[in-house]
Design a protein around this motif. Structure first.
Motif, PDB file in Angstrom:
ATOM      1  N   ALA A  21      -8.722  55.459 -47.692  1.00  0.00           N
ATOM      2  CA  ALA A  21      -7.354  55.092 -47.332  1.00  0.00           C
ATOM      3  C   ALA A  21      -6.344  56.159 -47.749  1.00  0.00           C
ATOM      4  CB  ALA A  21      -6.987  53.744 -47.963  1.00  0.00           C
ATOM      5  N   ARG A  25      -3.714  58.247 -45.264  1.00  0.00           N
ATOM      6  CA  ARG A  25      -2.256  58.357 -45.450  1.00  0.00           C
ATOM      7  C   ARG A  25      -1.815  59.825 -45.444  1.00  0.00           C
ATOM      8  NH1 ARG A  25      -3.512  54.234 -49.306  1.00  0.00           N
ATOM      9  NH2 ARG A  25      -2.687  52.244 -48.631  1.00  0.00           N
ATOM     10  N   ASP A  40       0.708  51.943 -44.379  1.00  0.00           N
ATOM     11  CA  ASP A  40       1.065  50.735 -45.128  1.00  0.00           C
ATOM     12  C   ASP A  40       0.083  49.613 -44.789  1.00  0.00           C
ATOM     13  OD1 ASP A  40       2.368  48.048 -45.385  1.00  0.00           O
ATOM     14  OD2 ASP A  40       4.037  49.240 -46.179  1.00  0.00           O
ATOM     15  N   GLU A  41      -0.646  49.167 -45.794  1.00  0.00           N
ATOM     16  CA  GLU A  41      -1.666  48.122 -45.590  1.00  0.00           C
ATOM     17  C   GLU A  41      -1.071  46.851 -44.976  1.00  0.00           C
ATOM     18  OE1 GLU A  41      -5.061  47.960 -46.555  1.00  0.00           O
ATOM     19  OE2 GLU A  41      -5.212  49.923 -47.500  1.00  0.00           O
ATOM     20  N   GLN A  42       0.100  46.440 -45.456  1.00  0.00           N
ATOM     21  CA  GLN A  42       0.716  45.214 -44.932  1.00  0.00           C
ATOM     22  C   GLN A  42       1.078  45.376 -43.460  1.00  0.00           C
ATOM     23  OE1 GLN A  42       3.896  44.528 -47.774  1.00  0.00           O
ATOM     24  NE2 GLN A  42       2.682  42.924 -48.777  1.00  0.00           N
ATOM     25  N   ALA A  44      -0.376  47.365 -41.373  1.00  0.00           N
ATOM     26  CA  ALA A  44      -1.643  47.398 -40.632  1.00  0.00           C
ATOM     27  C   ALA A  44      -2.162  45.980 -40.405  1.00  0.00           C
ATOM     28  CB  ALA A  44      -2.678  48.230 -41.391  1.00  0.00           C
ATOM     29  N   ARG A  45      -2.127  45.156 -41.453  1.00  0.00           N
ATOM     30  CA  ARG A  45      -2.593  43.773 -41.315  1.00  0.00           C
ATOM     31  C   ARG A  45      -1.710  42.973 -40.339  1.00  0.00           C
ATOM     32  NH1 ARG A  45      -4.367  44.916 -46.184  1.00  0.00           N
ATOM     33  NH2 ARG A  45      -3.182  43.990 -47.832  1.00  0.00           N
ATOM     34  N   HIS A  49      -4.969  44.616 -37.902  1.00  0.00           N
ATOM     35  CA  HIS A  49      -6.057  45.401 -38.492  1.00  0.00           C
ATOM     36  C   HIS A  49      -6.439  44.805 -39.841  1.00  0.00           C
ATOM     37  CE1 HIS A  49      -5.703  48.628 -35.542  1.00  0.00           C
ATOM     38  NE2 HIS A  49      -4.391  48.474 -35.647  1.00  0.00           N
ATOM     39  N   THR A  51      -7.413  46.608 -42.342  1.00  0.00           N
ATOM     40  CA  THR A  51      -6.879  47.591 -43.292  1.00  0.00           C
ATOM     41  C   THR A  51      -6.348  48.760 -42.466  1.00  0.00           C
ATOM     42  OG1 THR A  51      -7.399  48.868 -45.291  1.00  0.00           O
ATOM     43  CG2 THR A  51      -9.140  48.693 -43.626  1.00  0.00           C
ATOM     44  N   LEU A  52      -6.069  49.884 -43.108  1.00  0.00           N
ATOM     45  CA  LEU A  52      -5.502  51.024 -42.384  1.00  0.00           C
ATOM     46  C   LEU A  52      -6.439  51.531 -41.295  1.00  0.00           C
ATOM     47  CD1 LEU A  52      -4.104  53.230 -45.317  1.00  0.00           C
ATOM     48  CD2 LEU A  52      -2.859  51.561 -43.916  1.00  0.00           C
ATOM     49  N   HIS A  97     -11.645  52.154 -39.540  1.00  0.00           N
ATOM     50  CA  HIS A  97     -10.674  51.767 -40.561  1.00  0.00           C
ATOM     51  C   HIS A  97     -11.082  52.313 -41.928  1.00  0.00           C
ATOM     52  CE1 HIS A  97      -9.993  48.703 -37.438  1.00  0.00           C
ATOM     53  NE2 HIS A  97      -8.749  48.702 -37.887  1.00  0.00           N
TER      54      HIS A  97
END
Length: 152
Positions: A21, A25, A40-42, A44-45, A49, A51-52, A97
């Motif tokens: 990850a 980035r 940003d993981e949030q 992406a979700r 997704h 995760t990223l 991912h």
């Protein structure tokens, strides 16, 4: 020295790695990608997704993880000072991912000359799969090898 066309069909060493990850980035930042799903993981979700996701063109960089990623060219007798990256093509079959373990399996699929032998073109095709064998993408790159003094 021109590239020997008998290199067509040569299977090159595979590269296996876990997609990190933090590196995704950094890559997104390096290419100027501003979509937050790549950093940003949030975000992406929220976009669906787990995760990223891998940013566009990142898959090309996986083969560069080898300790000597251009040894295969040297094995062909190519002087790396005369190599130019001519073309890159991606065919995506699924999204990779962060956390995915992937393997890139390359092979040389074509070698041809132009300009009376002044330029050789080496076509390399790679398949990228997950650890479960599912296909992520197919990549094609064309390297141009200049032969100073040839074709004059």
């Amino acid at each position: 020295m021109t590239v020997d066309p008998s290199a067509v069909g040569t299977v090159l060493p595979a590269t296996t790695m876990t997609i990190d990850a933090g590196r995704l980035r950094l890559f997104a930042k390096a290419i100027g990608e501003t979509n937050p799903i790549f950093t940003d993981e949030q975000a992406a979700r929220a976009a669906g997704h787990a995760t990223l996701p891998v940013p566009p063109t990142y898959l090309f960089a996986i083969e560069l993880e080898n300790p000597d990623p251009f040894a295969w060219l040297a094995d062909l007798g190519v002087d790396l000072r005369h190599v130019l990256h001519g073309e890159q093509r991606f065919t995506y079959h699924s999204t990779a991912h962060a956390g995915d373990v992937v393997t890139v399996s390359p092979r040389i699929t074509d070698v041809y000359s132009k300009k009376g032998g002044a330029l050789d073109f080496v076509v390399k095709e790679s398949t990228l799969t997950r650890a479960d064998g599912s296909l992520v993408a197919e990549l094609q790159s064309v390297l141009v090898v200049r032969h100073p003094g040839a074709g004059k």
